[in-house]
Design an enzyme around this catalytic site. Structure first.
Site, PDB file in Angstrom:
ATOM      1  N   HIS A 222       0.890  -1.108  -0.032  1.00 14.61           N
ATOM      2  CA  HIS A 222      -0.132  -0.039   0.044  1.00 14.61           C
ATOM      3  C   HIS A 222       1.071   1.316   0.076  1.00 14.61           C
ATOM      4  O   HIS A 222       0.254   2.331  -0.144  1.00 14.61           O
ATOM      5  CB  HIS A 222      -1.052  -0.092   1.369  1.00 14.61           C
ATOM      6  CG  HIS A 222      -1.914  -1.363   1.283  1.00 14.61           C
ATOM      7  ND1 HIS A 222      -2.751  -1.163   0.232  1.00 14.61           N
ATOM      8  CD2 HIS A 222      -2.143  -2.032   1.897  1.00 14.61           C
ATOM      9  CE1 HIS A 222      -3.626  -2.549   0.501  1.00 14.61           C
ATOM     10  NE2 HIS A 222      -3.294  -2.817   1.582  1.00 14.61           N
TER      11      HIS A 222
ATOM     12  N   ASP B 251      -1.992 -10.794  -2.083  1.00 13.52           N
ATOM     13  CA  ASP B 251      -2.581 -10.243  -1.143  1.00 13.52           C
ATOM     14  C   ASP B 251      -4.150 -10.079  -1.266  1.00 13.52           C
ATOM     15  O   ASP B 251      -4.512  -9.673  -2.473  1.00 13.52           O
ATOM     16  CB  ASP B 251      -1.913  -9.032  -0.666  1.00 13.52           C
ATOM     17  CG  ASP B 251      -2.424  -8.471   0.748  1.00 13.52           C
ATOM     18  OD1 ASP B 251      -1.761  -8.818   1.856  1.00 13.52           O
ATOM     19  OD2 ASP B 251      -3.386  -8.055   0.933  1.00 13.52           O
TER      20      ASP B 251
ATOM     21  N   ASP C 192      -4.024 -13.190   3.756  1.00 16.37           N
ATOM     22  CA  ASP C 192      -5.797 -12.623   4.245  1.00 16.37           C
ATOM     23  C   ASP C 192      -6.598 -13.079   3.102  1.00 16.37           C
ATOM     24  O   ASP C 192      -7.936 -12.564   3.483  1.00 16.37           O
ATOM     25  CB  ASP C 192      -5.627 -11.105   4.295  1.00 16.37           C
ATOM     26  CG  ASP C 192      -4.602 -10.299   3.305  1.00 16.37           C
ATOM     27  OD1 ASP C 192      -4.015 -10.933   2.331  1.00 16.37           O
ATOM     28  OD2 ASP C 192      -4.449  -9.010   3.606  1.00 16.37           O
TER      29      ASP C 192
HETATM   30  N1  Q9C Z   1     -12.183  -2.814   7.073  1.00 19.50           N
HETATM   31  C1  Q9C Z   1      -2.380  -5.345   4.059  1.00 19.50           C
HETATM   32  O1  Q9C Z   1      -2.638  -6.129   4.012  1.00 19.50           O
HETATM   33  N2  Q9C Z   1      -7.853  -1.817   7.192  1.00 19.50           N
HETATM   34  N3  Q9C Z   1      -2.913  -4.294   4.479  1.00 19.50           N
HETATM   35  C2  Q9C Z   1      -8.997  -2.003   6.683  1.00 19.50           C
HETATM   36  C3  Q9C Z   1     -11.548  -1.645   6.791  1.00 19.50           C
HETATM   37  C4  Q9C Z   1      -6.409  -1.844   6.556  1.00 19.50           C
HETATM   38  C5  Q9C Z   1      -4.282  -4.118   4.945  1.00 19.50           C
HETATM   39  C6  Q9C Z   1     -10.137  -1.762   7.366  1.00 19.50           C
HETATM   40  C7  Q9C Z   1      -6.202  -2.855   5.913  1.00 19.50           C
HETATM   41  C8  Q9C Z   1      -4.775  -2.950   5.151  1.00 19.50           C
HETATM   42  C9  Q9C Z   1      -0.617  -5.254   3.924  1.00 19.50           C
HETATM   43 ZN    ZN Z   2      -4.040  -7.362   2.695  1.00 20.22          ZN
END
Ligand code: Q9C
Ligand code: ZN
Length: 363
Positions: free
Chosen positions: A182, A216, A305
């Site tokens: 990100h 991911d 994930d």
């Molecule tokens: N439901 C990675 O997997 N949170 N980042 C979202 C909304 C952020 C995930 C909350 C998720 C970032 C590297």
């Molecule tokens: Zn992720």
């Protein structure tokens, strides 16, 4: 090329970056991106005879990242980490906050003001503490050890490149933490600060074109932005549909690359509830697009994930599914660097990594 013994690159420094909370729907909730994600994988891979832990690597400095990230952002990260304790000790930066004993020494800077579009464009010049300029959300908090952890994570990624380039390894797995996909040229968020996969890919260009395949659950908006105008790097991703999923503002299938790199960005969004069969079909499409691009090496942005029990994701990849993903990637017969991104079922994390590795090694 040796295949039986996959180098797994690890640094203990990541454990010092451990924010306690994130802001979610008006609440403070536990920060899901925890050190145990990597520690459990390290413990697992220490005990197998088909991996070997690599803990020595050359430490990068900020300058080594400037091909990927704006120097101003790197300087901001470094300076914020260095000054976070002082920031918290200055009452001018708060309305009224008293840190509990447990919080002391674990202070993290969370941006709360973002210069969206043209609004407050001069925030770059602001000397106030709340510089949201390089953040797009509140989920990449910066503590006093964050910069150090980020540099080591990128270095762990680059050591993976060295294992491919200099040691002639077919595979390497860099246990990068914090994750990176990100983080864009001049923005960070979503638990990510520096884009480990892009930093690695830039070095792999010595061998020829590179494909970054992002498996991911979330769209790698940072990697996409970095690669948008780079014709020598294909960025391909399977992820939660932006209509339903973070980071919401990117990841649509019609985002196919900038004018200088048309067709080198491939987004395959899937809806909540996607089955393993849906997922593997998308993976085959992604691999077909990759083959057409004909890269010399692969970087896989690995997120667990997509797992059926992941608390953040809504896909249904099973344990065995990761072995199948590993097999299909290995079948491409390219030097392949796995870079860890997300995955938040900490109990399952090590096993999912192990399934992927065994699948790739044909074990
Ligand atoms: N439901 C990675 O997997 N949170 N980042 C979202 C909304 C952020 C995930 C909350 C998720 C970032 C590297
Ligand atoms: Zn992720």
């Amino acid at each position: 090329m040796s295949e039986a013994n996959m180098p797994v690159i690890y640094s203990v420094v990541h454990t010092n970056h451990a924010p306690a909370v994130e802001f979610y729907n008006g609440r403070l909730v536990p920060y899901p991106e925890v050190p145990a994600r990597v520690e459990s994988m390290r413990a697992r891979f220490e005990g197998t005879d088909y991996t070997r832990l690599v803990t020595e690597y050359e430490l990068l400095e900020a300058d080594d990242l400037s091909g990927i990230h704006a120097p101003g952002m790197l300087e901001y990260l470094q300076q914020t980490a260095a000054s976070v304790e002082e920031f918290f000790s200055n009452p001018d930066n708060f309305y009224s906050i008293e840190l509990s004993e447990a919080e002391q020494g674990r202070e993290y800077f969370y941006p709360s003001v973002f210069p969206t579009r043209d609004f407050m464009a001069r925030i770059r010049e602001s000397e106030l503490g709340y510089k949201g300029f390089y953040h797009f959300d509140t989920e990449a908090p910066i503590g006093k050890h964050t910069w150090e952890a980020v540099l080591h994570a990128a270095s762990v990624g680059v050591e993976g490149v060295r294992q491919l380039q200099k040691e002639g390894e077919r595979f390497a797995f860099s246990l990068c933490r914090p994750p990176g996909h990100h983080a864009g040229p001049d923005f960070m968020g979503g638990f990510c600060f520096v884009n480990n996969a892009a930093v690695a890919a830039e070095r792999l260009l010595d061998q020829g074109r590179v494909a970054i395949l992002d498996i991911d659950y979330h769209h790698g908006n940072g990697t996409q932005a970095i690669c948008w105008e780079r014709p020598n790097i294909l960025y391909g991703s399977i992820h939660g549909h932006p209509d339903q999923e973070y980071p919401y503002y990117s990841g649509y299938a019609d985002e196919t690359g900038g004018p200088g790199a048309a067709g080198t960005n491939v987004n395959l969004p899937l809806r909540h509830g996607a089955t393993e069969a849906d997922y593997l079909a998308a993976l085959d499409s992604l691999l077909a697009a990759m083959q057409e691009f004909d890269p010399a090496s692969l970087v896989i942005s690995v997120g667990f994930d997509t797992f059926e029990d992941d608390p953040l994701g809504f896909f249904n990849v099973s344990r065995e599914g990761y072995a199948e993903i590993g097999r299909r990637i290995a079948a491409q017969d390219l030097p392949t660097l796995f870079i860890l991104e997300g995955g938040y079922d900490v109990e399952a994390h090590a096993e999912l990594g192990d399934m992927l590795v065994r699948g790739a090694l044909g074990l």
